[in-house]
Scaffold this motif. Structure first.
Motif, PDB file in Angstrom:
ATOM      1  N   UNK A 173       0.948  -1.270   0.121  1.00 37.11           N
ATOM      2  CA  UNK A 173       0.199   0.341   0.123  1.00 37.11           C
ATOM      3  C   UNK A 173       0.602   1.222  -0.257  1.00 37.11           C
ATOM      4  N   UNK A 174       2.403   1.473   0.927  1.00 38.13           N
ATOM      5  CA  UNK A 174       2.850   2.601   0.568  1.00 38.13           C
ATOM      6  C   UNK A 174       3.370   2.709  -0.595  1.00 38.13           C
ATOM      7  N   UNK A 175       3.740   1.801  -1.394  1.00 39.23           N
ATOM      8  CA  UNK A 175       4.169   1.775  -2.516  1.00 39.23           C
ATOM      9  C   UNK A 175       3.088   2.263  -3.850  1.00 39.23           C
ATOM     10  N   UNK A 176       1.440   1.931  -3.818  1.00 42.68           N
ATOM     11  CA  UNK A 176       0.881   2.789  -4.455  1.00 42.68           C
ATOM     12  C   UNK A 176       0.479   4.209  -3.860  1.00 42.68           C
ATOM     13  N   UNK A 177       0.712   3.961  -3.015  1.00 47.52           N
ATOM     14  CA  UNK A 177       0.593   5.443  -2.522  1.00 47.52           C
ATOM     15  C   UNK A 177       1.361   6.418  -2.653  1.00 47.52           C
ATOM     16  N   UNK A 178       3.103   5.867  -2.961  1.00 49.89           N
ATOM     17  CA  UNK A 178       3.996   6.393  -2.986  1.00 49.89           C
ATOM     18  C   UNK A 178       3.807   6.519  -4.797  1.00 49.89           C
TER      19      UNK A 178
ATOM     20  N   UNK B 113      -8.721   0.044  15.905  1.00 49.22           N
ATOM     21  CA  UNK B 113      -6.512  -0.418  15.571  1.00 49.22           C
ATOM     22  C   UNK B 113      -6.080  -0.812  14.592  1.00 49.22           C
ATOM     23  N   UNK B 114      -6.679  -1.095  14.041  1.00 48.04           N
ATOM     24  CA  UNK B 114      -5.907  -2.371  13.252  1.00 48.04           C
ATOM     25  C   UNK B 114      -5.610  -1.709  11.250  1.00 48.04           C
ATOM     26  N   UNK B 115      -6.979  -0.463  11.564  1.00 50.38           N
ATOM     27  CA  UNK B 115      -6.996   0.003  10.806  1.00 50.38           C
ATOM     28  C   UNK B 115      -5.821   1.206  10.451  1.00 50.38           C
ATOM     29  N   UNK B 116      -6.166   1.998  11.579  1.00 49.23           N
ATOM     30  CA  UNK B 116      -5.636   3.346  12.018  1.00 49.23           C
ATOM     31  C   UNK B 116      -4.330   3.426  12.027  1.00 49.23           C
ATOM     32  N   UNK B 117      -3.338   1.703  12.662  1.00 51.65           N
ATOM     33  CA  UNK B 117      -2.459   1.361  12.982  1.00 51.65           C
ATOM     34  C   UNK B 117      -1.638   1.727  11.300  1.00 51.65           C
ATOM     35  N   UNK B 118      -2.383   0.812  10.516  1.00 54.99           N
ATOM     36  CA  UNK B 118      -1.820   1.005   9.137  1.00 54.99           C
ATOM     37  C   UNK B 118      -1.390   1.668   8.424  1.00 54.99           C
ATOM     38  N   UNK B 119      -2.948   3.177   8.244  1.00 53.53           N
ATOM     39  CA  UNK B 119      -3.046   4.099   7.832  1.00 53.53           C
ATOM     40  C   UNK B 119      -1.551   4.675   8.369  1.00 53.53           C
ATOM     41  N   UNK B 120      -1.049   4.759   9.946  1.00 53.19           N
ATOM     42  CA  UNK B 120      -0.017   5.457   9.728  1.00 53.19           C
ATOM     43  C   UNK B 120       1.228   4.470   9.627  1.00 53.19           C
ATOM     44  N   UNK B 121       0.732   3.497   9.278  1.00 50.19           N
ATOM     45  CA  UNK B 121       2.262   2.598   8.421  1.00 50.19           C
ATOM     46  C   UNK B 121       2.220   3.408   7.505  1.00 50.19           C
ATOM     47  N   UNK B 122       1.951   4.092   6.951  1.00 47.87           N
ATOM     48  CA  UNK B 122       1.921   4.584   5.837  1.00 47.87           C
ATOM     49  C   UNK B 122       2.061   6.388   5.972  1.00 47.87           C
ATOM     50  N   UNK B 123       2.661   6.904   6.802  1.00 45.15           N
ATOM     51  CA  UNK B 123       2.587   8.214   6.710  1.00 45.15           C
ATOM     52  C   UNK B 123       1.625   8.801   6.490  1.00 45.15           C
ATOM     53  N   UNK B 124      -0.110   8.571   7.190  1.00 42.76           N
ATOM     54  CA  UNK B 124      -0.838   9.662   6.200  1.00 42.76           C
ATOM     55  C   UNK B 124      -1.284   9.853   7.947  1.00 42.76           C
ATOM     56  N   UNK B 125      -1.542  11.552   8.018  1.00 46.16           N
ATOM     57  CA  UNK B 125      -1.945  11.825   9.184  1.00 46.16           C
ATOM     58  C   UNK B 125      -3.642  11.580   8.971  1.00 46.16           C
ATOM     59  N   UNK B 126      -4.274  11.433  10.134  1.00 47.16           N
ATOM     60  CA  UNK B 126      -4.722  11.066  10.206  1.00 47.16           C
ATOM     61  C   UNK B 126      -6.143  11.920  11.381  1.00 47.16           C
ATOM     62  N   UNK B 127      -6.809  12.548  11.169  1.00 49.85           N
ATOM     63  CA  UNK B 127      -8.370  12.562  11.887  1.00 49.85           C
ATOM     64  C   UNK B 127      -9.250  11.828  12.272  1.00 49.85           C
ATOM     65  N   UNK B 128      -9.639  11.416  13.255  1.00 45.05           N
ATOM     66  CA  UNK B 128     -10.689  10.060  12.854  1.00 45.05           C
ATOM     67  C   UNK B 128     -11.128  10.435  14.285  1.00 45.05           C
ATOM     68  N   UNK B 129     -12.898  10.308  14.483  1.00 44.02           N
ATOM     69  CA  UNK B 129     -13.551   9.680  15.751  1.00 44.02           C
ATOM     70  C   UNK B 129     -13.539   8.610  15.498  1.00 44.02           C
ATOM     71  N   UNK B 130     -14.293   7.776  16.851  1.00 40.81           N
ATOM     72  CA  UNK B 130     -15.369   6.312  16.483  1.00 40.81           C
ATOM     73  C   UNK B 130     -16.273   6.749  17.295  1.00 40.81           C
ATOM     74  N   UNK B 131     -17.434   7.051  16.978  1.00 42.33           N
ATOM     75  CA  UNK B 131     -19.345   7.332  17.667  1.00 42.33           C
ATOM     76  C   UNK B 131     -19.836   5.579  17.270  1.00 42.33           C
ATOM     77  N   UNK B 132     -21.456   5.671  18.332  1.00 43.08           N
ATOM     78  CA  UNK B 132     -22.685   4.918  17.755  1.00 43.08           C
ATOM     79  C   UNK B 132     -23.307   6.417  17.143  1.00 43.08           C
ATOM     80  N   UNK B 133     -24.003   5.445  16.706  1.00 45.27           N
ATOM     81  CA  UNK B 133     -25.140   6.578  15.938  1.00 45.27           C
ATOM     82  C   UNK B 133     -25.520   8.168  16.927  1.00 45.27           C
ATOM     83  N   UNK B 134     -26.265   7.190  18.334  1.00 47.27           N
ATOM     84  CA  UNK B 134     -26.710   8.306  19.150  1.00 47.27           C
ATOM     85  C   UNK B 134     -25.456   8.621  19.351  1.00 47.27           C
TER      86      UNK B 134
END
Length: 918
Positions: free
Chosen positions: A44-49, A142-163
């Protein structure tokens, strides 16, 4: 829902998700989770580059396709997120029979949700679950975020229920705005639809008016933070006035009020016309192109268009030099014209919104204007307190009304309705030479320009509607004209309008604290409208090939008769424009204690009225350059020059000769000190006549007390000098060659900047040198610790304890931004400017310890420095020295002058002098 990336050409060249999915599937699942994750991250890192490289290549080939580049970035991230989601949910944490709570959807929010990203934009995503997170959903997130960080991306994220999503969106405007642009990326589609329905029903319903008011207030606060002008010469492409965020705000409002899904749907909603939509899209495309180039050049998420990248982006976007205007100035003019278009579209959008939603006496999201109806509207009408048109063809019937509406708005204190402003912008092209020569039109214009009310605001309205530039074509040439330097903070037109506003405030007495002299003499000025016209025209010829002062005077000779001015008024305006830099150049670059300086200045000015006009013009010109440029030191220098010149013009220079001035100062000092006659007379005998002429009485008093208290060969005093908005540093020491350059270097090492220096030698061989210094912000170098530091550093330098040259060379450069400008050093040597001294003026790019380098070059040249005057104009420094040879004579002889010039040029350029090397 249609795919917003359908218009993106050859998407698979950016990233081919199917090929990548097959490559991930082909990996050996038995290697274990860490190795498998690492292998996937590598793919994925190569694909991003590769994807980024493809987008960058397309932008290089088509440098103005900003929206395509922004869409390409968002598309690339979409595909990567889908691949990561599938890998995590199918390979790392597969689940065969998910419960109702083990569902998750990935939503793009903010700018990414809109489908637009710059190369280094944050990836803003929301993970939504039906209820409280389960163990499985936590693992997936958690696993998705770690992979995104491994790619060097700056991620702004939130995890919420609908309520939680509903509750937080109701409470926080920023969250609500981000979710407003929410877009399904991958995961449970039914859960996304449920979230979208609840957001519409529970968050947005019935809150449109509140949302609009809050977003407009937020926009105004953002503008104030960014300088409250779309003409700041280092603009923020994203957050600044006229930038992308202003366009986004319009879309947010349209989406909130009318549920539009794209900018094009704002036309169907009645919030933009088709022409306004085209202007919106052109502006958006251009701004996105600039932002993408900016990120690419900076290598990070940088949105401020600073001087050091403006030139490179101009080249990348294929702007070329033109006579009198460089490529970077043409690029920045396009930028500012685009920012102006954004302002125009914003005003019209809000007008349409207002028309749709205003109740009686109330405007949508804004306070109503309720005033007593004026009696004379000259055919114009009122629409909820704003000046409006009775018909769409009202300007076409009589184009002079295009000027009249602004004069009427000023006279009656009314706002102009945005739809009337739109009509004025549309019909401005009807202003032809016939209208420009029309007496009524010129009278209306002069009424606005010289208004005793608020000419700045109304002239800015005229400029926004393009009426100003059409009526005064020479002004139209400087609209959005950038001045590519670090001194001017605004475009030429914005600087000019601000200067007129400052003049109006000074005339009303609103700035008496900052400008007491200018305020006091306004009542004495006979030629009031001459002054207003001179302020309007002083920079009118900027951006042309040649001296803008001389060319501007020619423009004045042509325009003033058209404005209805007499030949005498025209001549005075032309003189003021031609000489508008004379007073500041004299005050800041010359020694005002040298009487020939004053006489030469008076010779050019010739009349008390011109002197008054020139002072006020100089003050508003400097003050309108930008925040932090005006200070107490400049006020004092201009006041000193004005007072000296006014005395000569009033009495003649022989009324108070040099000897009389010395006697008067000595008598005043004798009174202040209260010393015995013997002690005071001893002081007078020690000090040369030039010292008494050069220093003011308050400095004489400070010096006398310091000398009397000195019981060692070296005495250094540093004290804040509020009257000069600076700190006075006085060094009393045994005189020896090189004293000045050592002190200058020490003051720089202590973190201060010298703005003025006067060097004196007593008759018994002591040096008594006065330095005015400021901090890096242009204020006094204050605080007990800092004052003690400057004293200690000078002591060490004079005792040769701190290896001055080594420490200066090791000190990091502070003004890196100045390196964006190419300034060839110039040395001007003048033996006519003073009867007693050779005057040397050095123009060079400002850099730390420049004064020390120049002073050392003068020391090498075996000359005596009597005074130094330091002026900075952004990246440009102008240092002036009054010197003699070692026996007190002027420097003459062609070879010696040439050697002196060479040394100073080498010092200014920061290179070792060939003379020294030899």
């Amino acid at each position: 829902m249609s795919n917003r990336f359908d218009a993106l050409p050859n998407r698979r060249a950016i990233i081919d998700r199917r090929v990548l999915a097959d490559a991930i599937a082909a990996l050996d699942p038995k290697v274990g989770d860490p190795a498998l994750r690492a292998a996937v991250a590598g793919l994925l890192r190569q694909a991003l580059a590769d994807g980024r490289a493809e987008i960058a290549k397309r932008l290089d080939e088509h440098p103005s396709r900003g929206l395509e580049a922004a869409s390409g970035q968002a598309f690339l991230i979409d595909q990567l997120l889908r691949l990561i989601f599938d890998f995590v949910t199918h390979s790392l944490y597969p689940i065969n029979n998910p419960t109702a709570g083990e569902r998750i959807v990935l939503v793009a929010v903010g700018g990414y949700g809109r489908g637009e990203m710059a190369p280094f934009s944050d990836v803003d995503i929301a993970f939504l679950t039906p209820w409280k997170q389960t163990g499985w959903t936590e693992q997936v997130i958690e696993s998705m975020l770690y992979l995104l960080w491994d790619l060097g991306l700056k991620v702004g994220h939130s995890s919420r229920s609908l309520d939680e999503m509903v509750r937080m969106a109701k409470a926080d405007l920023t969250i609500r705005t981000a979710l407003l642009e929410g877009r399904y990326v991958w995961g449970d589609q039914a859960l996304y639809d449920q979230a979208a329905e609840r957001f519409d029903r529970e968050v947005m319903a019935g809150t449109a008016r509140t949302f609009v008011a809050e977003k407009l207030a937020e926009r105004d606060a953002r503008h104030r933070k960014m300088g409250d002008s779309r003409y700041v010469v280092e603009p923020n492409v994203k957050e600044g006035k006229g930038g992308l965020r202003d366009l986004h705000t319009l879309f947010w409002i349209g989406k909130y009020v009318h549920s539009v899904r794209s900018v094009a749907e704002l036309v169907d909603a009645g919030l933009l016309t088709r022409e306004e939509l085209r202007r919106f899209q052109r502006a958006e495309n251009f701004l996105w192109a600039v932002r993408c180039h900016l990120h690419a050049l900076s290598g990070r998420g940088e949105d401020r268009l600073t001087f050091d990248v403006q030139r490179e982006i101009a080249v990348k976007m294929r702007y070329a030099d033109r006579p009198g205007k460089s490529a970077v100035e043409r690029f920045m003019q396009h930028y500012f014209l685009t920012a102006k278009q954004v302002g125009d579209v914003t005003g019209l959008f809000l007008a349409h919104l207002d028309e749709q939603h205003a109740a009686r006496g109330r405007r949508f999201g804004l306070p109503a204007i309720m005033r007593r109806a004026p009696k004379k509207l000259e055919g114009f009408v009122l629409d909820r307190g704003r000046l409006a048109l009775p018909s769409e063809d009202f300007f076409q019937e009589d184009p002079v009304r295009l000027i009249q509406i602004f004069a009427l708005a000023d006279e009656q204190g009314l706002e102009i309705h945005p739809l009337a402003m739109r009509a004025a912008s549309r019909d401005a092209r009807r202003i032809d030479n016939g209208v420009r020569r029309d007496r009524r039109a010129n009278a209306f214009f002069m009424d606005v320009l010289t208004s005793p009310r608020d000419p700045e605001t109304v002239l800015r309205w005229m400029n926004e509607a393009s009426v100003f530039g059409r009526f005064v074509p020479d002004f139209g040439r400087v609209v959005a004209q950038m001045q590519f330097d670090m001194y001017h903070h605004y475009t030429v037109d914005e600087h000019t309008v601000r200067a007129i506003g400052l003049l109006s405030k000074i005339e009303k007495g609103a700035l008496e604290t900052d400008h007491p002299l200018a305020t006091a003499i306004m009542d004495q000025i006979v030629s009031r409208r001459v002054l207003y016209v001179a302020v309007l025209l002083h920079d009118i010829a900027k951006g042309r090939a040649g001296d803008h002062s001389v060319l501007g005077a020619e423009v004045a000779l042509k325009l003033c008769p058209r404005f209805g001015m007499t030949p005498a008024e025209t001549e005075t305006v032309a003189w003021l424009v031609r000489r508008h830099l004379l007073m500041s150049a004299t005050a800041f670059k010359r020694d005002l204690s040298d009487f020939k300086t004053v006489l030469d200045f008076v010779q050019a000015v010739q009349s008390p009225e011109r002197l008054r006009l020139l002072l006020v013009l100089t003050v508003v010109d400097i003050r309108a350059v930008g925040p932090g440029v005006w200070n107490g030191w400049k006020r004092q220098l201009l006041s000193d020059l004005y007072d000296a010149a006014e005395e000569v013009l009033r009495l003649g220079h022989k009324q108070r000769g040099r000897g009389e001035r010395v006697v008067a100062k000595q008598a005043e000092l004798r009174r202040l000190l209260g010393w015995t006659d013997e002690a005071f007379d001893a002081l007078v005998r020690r000090l040369p006549e030039s010292y008494w002429i050069a220093e003011s009485v308050d400095v004489l008093e400070r010096n006398a007390k310091q000398v009397a208290e000195a019981d060692v060969p070296l005495s250094i005093a540093a004290q804040v000098y509020p009257a000069r908005d600076a700190t006075l540093v006085t060094v009393y020491a045994s005189d020896h060659p090189g004293l000045f350059y050592r002190i200058a270097g020490a003051i720089h090492l202590a973190g201060a900047s010298i703005i003025d220096a006067r060097i004196h030698t007593t008759r018994d061989g002591m040096a008594l040198d006065n330095f005015l210094v400021q901090d890096q912000r242009g204020g006094p170098f204050d605080g007990e610790d800092r004052l003690q530091r400057i004293v200690r550093t000078i002591e060490d330098a004079l005792a040769n304890r701190n290896r001055l040259n080594e420490r200066l060379q090791a000190r990091p450069l502070a003004k890196i931004r100045a390196e964006a400008f190419s300034i060839e050093p110039v040395v001007l040597i003048d033996n006519k400017a003073s009867n007693r001294y050779t005057v040397i003026e050095v123009n060079a790019r400002d850099r730390p310890a420049l004064l020390n380098a120049l002073a050392y070059a003068l020391f090498q040249s075996k000359v005596t420095i009597h005074s130094a005057h330091i002026a900075t104009y952004g990246e440009r420094a102008v240092d002036t020295f009054y010197i003699t040879d070692l026996i007190g004579d002027k420097i003459d002889g062609a070879l010696r002058l040439q050697a002196l010039e060479t040394r100073l040029l080498d010092a200014a350029a920061g290179r070792e002098s060939e003379l020294e090397a030899a």
